[in-house]
Design a protein around this motif. Structure first.
Motif, PDB file in Angstrom:
ATOM      1  N   TYR A   1     -16.245  27.727  46.026  1.00 44.95           N
ATOM      2  CA  TYR A   1     -17.631  27.286  46.261  1.00 44.95           C
ATOM      3  C   TYR A   1     -17.747  26.519  47.579  1.00 44.95           C
ATOM      4  O   TYR A   1     -18.674  26.731  48.367  1.00 44.95           O
ATOM      5  N   PHE A   2     -16.797  25.639  47.835  1.00 50.08           N
ATOM      6  CA  PHE A   2     -16.864  24.783  49.020  1.00 50.08           C
ATOM      7  C   PHE A   2     -16.628  25.599  50.299  1.00 50.08           C
ATOM      8  O   PHE A   2     -17.216  25.307  51.345  1.00 50.08           O
ATOM      9  N   ILE A   3     -15.770  26.617  50.203  1.00 54.78           N
ATOM     10  CA  ILE A   3     -15.546  27.496  51.354  1.00 54.78           C
ATOM     11  C   ILE A   3     -16.820  28.258  51.696  1.00 54.78           C
ATOM     12  O   ILE A   3     -17.258  28.300  52.850  1.00 54.78           O
ATOM     13  N   PHE A   4     -17.431  28.853  50.672  1.00 53.90           N
ATOM     14  CA  PHE A   4     -18.625  29.664  50.909  1.00 53.90           C
ATOM     15  C   PHE A   4     -19.821  28.806  51.316  1.00 53.90           C
ATOM     16  O   PHE A   4     -20.681  29.246  52.088  1.00 53.90           O
ATOM     17  N   LYS A   5     -19.883  27.595  50.816  1.00 60.60           N
ATOM     18  CA  LYS A   5     -20.979  26.689  51.188  1.00 60.60           C
ATOM     19  C   LYS A   5     -20.911  26.409  52.693  1.00 60.60           C
ATOM     20  O   LYS A   5     -21.912  26.476  53.405  1.00 60.60           O
ATOM     21  N   LYS A   6     -19.707  26.110  53.174  1.00 57.06           N
ATOM     22  CA  LYS A   6     -19.534  25.860  54.604  1.00 57.06           C
ATOM     23  C   LYS A   6     -19.791  27.130  55.418  1.00 57.06           C
ATOM     24  O   LYS A   6     -20.374  27.088  56.509  1.00 57.06           O
TER      25      LYS A   6
END
Length: 264
Positions: free
Chosen positions: A57-62
């Motif tokens: 989630y955090f990778i795709f959010k960035k």
């Protein structure tokens, strides 16, 4: 080539527009690259990956922020409770360190043992990060949250650690390179994990990981100081809640028992 260019631009974005540490940048970039090599970057595909690996989630959010796109449709999946980790006496931890059959990675493990620093933080150390105030040698590292902190080298291991760093012909001694790149960091980390696990398994500790040095340091530091704020600062946590999660359950129970025994 298009994927490689996109990943390189994403890496540049992370370095110039965020405060992420080298280890986080490594995770984000390598995770995105592996995803793009298999899937189209649609919200549906991203959410499917998040269901398999919640931290994606955090990778795709960035990544979506990098592309100037809305992130509201990304799902968040509750992660399972992390494993308890392997807690060992100091002498057993040092036995693991001394059993690593590669000098470079023995020193990496030793620095982790005395400081609780993350593996990739130690691997990223450069000669320029080494300094002294006359009393202690210290190493400046960039933490996961993007901030800098000093780790202090125990007198007992000063000659071994400082001697290795100073004698290395490389700017980044633990990467054996004059450049700090994701490829160099990834390769060094993989080798370190291999040699560490080999040494730990030979001593009967099948589940020991690089992060167990951090877990054990936090427990030892807190037991000695009984100061959760100081412990937080020593390991470079952003939030106090994170430090609380690392304190061994047994230690918490003993503290509660002590306080209740004294009366509240």
């Amino acid at each position: 080539m298009e994927i490689l260019k996109k990943v390189e631009e994403f890496e540049k974005y992370l370095r110039t527009r965020t405060n992420l540490s080298e280890s986080s940048i490594y995770t984000y970039v390598s995770g995105l690259r592996q995803f793009l090599e298999k899937y189209e970057p649609t919200i549906e595909n991203m959410n499917a990956q998040i269901r398999r690996w919640p931290l994606a989630y955090f990778i795709f959010k960035k990544f979506l922020e990098f592309e100037g796109k809305d992130t509201k449709d990304l799902i968040k999946v509750k992660t399972e409770r992390k494993r308890e980790g392997v807690y060992l006496p100091k002498e057993k931890l040092l036995e693991i360190v001394n059993s690593i059959r590669h000098k470079r990675f023995e020193i990496v493990a030793l620095i982790q043992f005395i400081s609780g620093a993350r593996a990739r933080e130690v691997l990223s150390i450069s000669k320029d990060d080494l300094d002294t105030d006359g009393a202690f040698f210290r190493i400046r590292i960039k933490t996961k949250g993007g901030k800098y902190k000093n780790i202090f080298i125990t007198k007992e291991f000063e000659e071994k650690i400082v001697g290795f760093i100073v004698a290395s012909p490389y700017k980044y001694p633990f990467l054996e390179s004059d450049e700090l790149t994701l490829r160099n960091l990834r390769n060094a980390y993989s080798l370190y994990v291999y040699y560490l696990k080999e040494a730990a398994k030979a001593l009967g500790y099948e589940k020991f990981s690089t992060h167990d040095f951090r877990r054990n340091f936090i427990e030892r530091f807190y037991k000695k100081t009984k100061d959760i704020i100081l412990t937080k600062e020593a390991v470079g946590h952003e939030k106090l809640d994170t430090t609380f999660k690392y304190i061994n359950k047994k230690e918490k129970e003993e503290k509660i028992k002590e306080i209740v025994g004294e009366g509240v």
